[in-house]
Design a protein around this motif. Structure first.
Motif, PDB file in Angstrom:
ATOM      1  N   ALA A   1      11.094   3.592 -28.921  1.00 48.19           N
ATOM      2  CA  ALA A   1       9.814   3.903 -28.770  1.00 48.19           C
ATOM      3  C   ALA A   1       9.963   5.568 -29.274  1.00 48.19           C
ATOM      4  O   ALA A   1       8.977   5.973 -30.156  1.00 48.19           O
ATOM      5  N   VAL A   2      10.733   6.324 -28.568  1.00 47.09           N
ATOM      6  CA  VAL A   2      10.848   7.828 -28.666  1.00 47.09           C
ATOM      7  C   VAL A   2      10.844   7.977 -30.161  1.00 47.09           C
ATOM      8  O   VAL A   2      10.605   8.999 -30.929  1.00 47.09           O
ATOM      9  N   ASP A   3      12.152   7.289 -30.765  1.00 49.20           N
ATOM     10  CA  ASP A   3      12.677   7.584 -32.161  1.00 49.20           C
ATOM     11  C   ASP A   3      11.404   7.219 -33.013  1.00 49.20           C
ATOM     12  O   ASP A   3      11.223   8.080 -34.101  1.00 49.20           O
ATOM     13  N   HIS A   4      10.656   6.187 -32.970  1.00 50.30           N
ATOM     14  CA  HIS A   4       9.698   5.808 -33.768  1.00 50.30           C
ATOM     15  C   HIS A   4       8.441   7.090 -33.609  1.00 50.30           C
ATOM     16  O   HIS A   4       7.947   7.345 -34.601  1.00 50.30           O
ATOM     17  N   LEU A   5       8.491   7.450 -32.594  1.00 50.48           N
ATOM     18  CA  LEU A   5       7.270   8.401 -32.443  1.00 50.48           C
ATOM     19  C   LEU A   5       7.612   9.789 -33.040  1.00 50.48           C
ATOM     20  O   LEU A   5       6.821  10.507 -33.893  1.00 50.48           O
ATOM     21  N   LEU A   6       9.029  10.300 -32.989  1.00 43.58           N
ATOM     22  CA  LEU A   6       9.402  11.152 -33.809  1.00 43.58           C
ATOM     23  C   LEU A   6       9.359  11.025 -35.175  1.00 43.58           C
ATOM     24  O   LEU A   6       8.879  11.846 -35.854  1.00 43.58           O
ATOM     25  N   GLU A   7       9.547   9.886 -35.490  1.00 49.16           N
ATOM     26  CA  GLU A   7       9.501   9.635 -37.067  1.00 49.16           C
ATOM     27  C   GLU A   7       8.091   9.837 -37.558  1.00 49.16           C
ATOM     28  O   GLU A   7       7.841   9.928 -38.787  1.00 49.16           O
ATOM     29  N   ALA A   8       7.153   9.434 -36.541  1.00 46.45           N
ATOM     30  CA  ALA A   8       5.700   9.570 -37.015  1.00 46.45           C
ATOM     31  C   ALA A   8       5.014  10.980 -36.711  1.00 46.45           C
ATOM     32  O   ALA A   8       3.908  11.196 -37.292  1.00 46.45           O
ATOM     33  N   GLY A   9       5.911  11.939 -36.207  1.00 43.27           N
ATOM     34  CA  GLY A   9       5.438  13.072 -35.845  1.00 43.27           C
ATOM     35  C   GLY A   9       4.506  13.159 -34.665  1.00 43.27           C
ATOM     36  O   GLY A   9       3.535  14.051 -34.523  1.00 43.27           O
ATOM     37  N   GLN A  10       4.607  12.107 -33.716  1.00 45.61           N
ATOM     38  CA  GLN A  10       3.380  11.869 -32.788  1.00 45.61           C
ATOM     39  C   GLN A  10       4.292  12.088 -31.312  1.00 45.61           C
ATOM     40  O   GLN A  10       5.584  11.665 -31.352  1.00 45.61           O
ATOM     41  N   PHE A  11       3.657  12.849 -30.210  1.00 39.73           N
ATOM     42  CA  PHE A  11       4.418  12.928 -29.225  1.00 39.73           C
ATOM     43  C   PHE A  11       3.618  12.401 -27.973  1.00 39.73           C
ATOM     44  O   PHE A  11       3.765  12.621 -27.036  1.00 39.73           O
ATOM     45  N   GLU A  12       2.342  11.662 -28.349  1.00 40.39           N
ATOM     46  CA  GLU A  12       1.558  11.045 -27.322  1.00 40.39           C
ATOM     47  C   GLU A  12       1.576   9.366 -28.025  1.00 40.39           C
ATOM     48  O   GLU A  12       1.207   9.135 -29.293  1.00 40.39           O
TER      49      GLU A  12
END
Length: 125
Positions: A113-124
């Motif tokens: 999940a963290v990897d996907h959030l980083l790819e999206a540029g999202q941190f929440e």
């Protein structure tokens, strides 16, 4: 490279909108549990459709309760999305992150999940 171009020009345009959406979500991740794929799609019946796509195409592979795309198809689809649907990847990564966070049976879910959030540029989420 020629094979990716052939997939993008000949195969992707022939897919139905629902199947293309399923493929786009799968293209942004390695093999994924079917339950995560269904939650990420937001559509009931995605698990059944994935099973059918395994049987109907050579692009979706399954091992146990995990599905993924054949690497060359995945690469072609990511390249196609980048060119033709540039706004799709980030929200799809967020949906995938949420689906992984909602999957308590998977020990790796938080890291993925963290990897996907980083790819999206999202941190929440």
């Amino acid at each position: 490279m020629i094979l990716r171009a052939l997939i993008a020009s000949e195969i992707l345009p022939r897919l139905g909108a629902d199947d293309l959406e399923v493929f786009m979500r799968l293209a942004l991740c390695d093999a994924v549990p079917v339950g995560v794929a269904e939650r990420a799609s937001g559509r009931a019946g995605t698990a059944l459709r994935l099973g059918a796509l395994v049987d109907e195409t050579a692009f979706v592979v399954a091992e146990g309760d995990t599905v993924g795309l054949v690497p060359v198809f995945r690469q072609a689809l990511v390249r196609w999305m980048t060119t033709n649907e540039p706004g799709v990847a980030a929200p799809t990564h967020v949906r995938l992150a949420q689906a992984w966070l909602d999957d308590p049976a998977t020990a790796q879910s938080t890291a993925v999940a963290v990897d996907h959030l980083l790819e999206a540029g999202q941190f929440e989420v």
